[in-house]
Design an enzyme around this catalytic site. Structure first.
Site, mmCIF file in Angstrom:
data_model
loop_
_atom_site.group_PDB
_atom_site.id
_atom_site.type_symbol
_atom_site.label_atom_id
_atom_site.label_comp_id
_atom_site.label_asym_id
_atom_site.label_seq_id
_atom_site.Cartn_x
_atom_site.Cartn_y
_atom_site.Cartn_z
ATOM 1 N N SER A 50 0.859 -1.191 0.000
ATOM 2 C CA SER A 50 0.000 0.000 0.000
ATOM 3 C C SER A 50 0.894 1.240 0.000
ATOM 4 C CB SER A 50 -0.889 0.006 1.244
ATOM 5 O OG SER A 50 -0.068 0.165 2.401
ATOM 6 N N ASP A 82 -0.638 -1.603 -4.169
ATOM 7 C CA ASP A 82 -2.021 -1.833 -3.737
ATOM 8 C C ASP A 82 -2.742 -0.476 -3.631
ATOM 9 O OD1 ASP A 82 -4.193 -3.314 -2.791
ATOM 10 O OD2 ASP A 82 -3.460 -3.350 -0.709
ATOM 11 N N GLY A 209 -10.129 -7.550 0.807
ATOM 12 C CA GLY A 209 -10.676 -7.832 2.132
ATOM 13 C C GLY A 209 -10.811 -9.312 2.397
ATOM 14 N N GLY A 210 -9.770 -10.081 2.055
ATOM 15 C CA GLY A 210 -9.827 -11.544 2.198
ATOM 16 C C GLY A 210 -9.754 -12.024 3.641
ATOM 17 N N VAL A 231 -4.935 -10.433 1.144
ATOM 18 C CA VAL A 231 -4.940 -10.688 2.593
ATOM 19 C C VAL A 231 -3.881 -9.818 3.258
ATOM 20 C CG1 VAL A 231 -4.539 -12.419 4.391
ATOM 21 C CG2 VAL A 231 -5.674 -13.092 2.256
ATOM 22 N N THR A 233 -4.883 -8.091 6.912
ATOM 23 C CA THR A 233 -5.204 -8.007 8.340
ATOM 24 C C THR A 233 -4.916 -9.300 9.097
ATOM 25 O OG1 THR A 233 -6.904 -6.394 7.796
ATOM 26 C CG2 THR A 233 -7.025 -7.370 9.970
#
Ligand code: 13P
Length: 284
Positions: A50, A82, A209-210, A231, A233
């Protein structure tokens, strides 16, 4: 092996019905953990970075780490921006050595998103870099990208198909009900949207948001045409829980290697499980 664009493995994923994981990297330990998991499973990998993570690590460190990972592992690894927010940041990453970029124009009006994404595709493809575009708005918080769940908007299938046809992206992220971060309850994924769009475009759909999505929902999404799953988090949670546990158990611990080493193992375990679930083992 040098870093590769996602087109190195995504067409095969779509054809054979598996997904390649985008695992976000936040530091050296994440990079090593993900690479080790990929080597154990002989899986292609996508390192997601990111803009916030890039500011934290420094763009040249990011590229250097990714290159070493790709060379030492001999795996096909894409280094992927990202949620790139502008043409400028995309160009900066390509110049620095990224092999893949996402341009997230989802907050722009539809026609403007198409126009801007087309510009990115033209420039990126000219130098062999793959591009992911986004349509609809994915809820939750991912570094600089924050979308209130009530404002998250599902992608419209007919718009998604036109977006693909006009932009020529290599992977298409569409909002289908997942969100960045962990879920309070269970996400309601709109498999019908995935199915309808996937059957009419040549490239895989990307599920953002996998983390925290139940295994059966992931399997169903892949069977309907998802070929890339992001993925972050869950890896962060595994890392931080391990560090917390070790520091709580030993207040005198001061050597970072003593807690970051085990944290790296915890991240690796998450990534190995995801690779198995996504079906990309032995596809490198
Ligand atoms: P999670 O943080 O929910 O796993 O989402 C990651 C992601 O979609 C990165 O773009």
């Amino acid at each position: 092996m040098p870093l590769v664009p996602m087109t190195h493995f995504l067409p095969q994923a779509k054809e054979q019905g598996f997904a390649v994981g985008q695992f976000n990297i936040n530091n050296l330990e994440f990079t090593q953990a993900i690479t080790e998991a990929g080597m154990q499973e002989k899986s292609p990998l996508i390192f997601g970075v990111s803009e916030g993570a890039m500011r934290y690590m420094g763009i040249d460190y990011v590229v250097a780490m990714a290159k070493v990972a790709a060379e030492q592992s001999a795996l096909p690894i894409a280094l992927h921006l990202d949620h790139g927010s502008s043409f400028d940041v995309v160009m900066k990453c390509i110049r620095a050595g990224f092999s893949s970029v996402m341009f997230d124009g989802s907050h722009y009006p539809f026609e403007e998103n198409i126009r801007l994404t087309k510009e990115v595709v033209k420039a990126a493809h000219a130098v062999g870099v793959s591009v992911e575009g986004e349509l609809g708005t994915i809820g939750g918080v991912e570094d600089d990208v924050s979308v209130d769940e009530s404002e998250a908007a599902l992608a419209k299938p007919e718009e998604a198909i036109r977006f693909y046809e006009e932009t020529g992206v290599d992977a298409l992220a569409i909002a289908v009900g997942t969100a960045h971060g962990m879920y309070a309850g269970e996400p309601k994924i709109h498999f019908d949207i995935i199915k309808e769009v996937s059957s009419k475009i040549d490239v895989p759909i990307v599920l953002h948001g996998g983390s925290g999505v139940p295994d059966e929902a992931i399997e169903e999404a892949i069977s309907q045409g998802v070929g890339k799953i992001n993925v972050n988090t869950e890896s962060q949670v595994a890392c931080t829980e391990k560090v917390r546990e070790l520091l709580a158990a030993d207040g005198a611990m001061i050597d970072p290697r003593k807690y970051l080493g085990p944290a790296r193992e915890a991240i690796k375990a998450v990534v190995v499980d995801k690779i198995k679930l996504f079906g990309s083992s032995n596809k490198a």
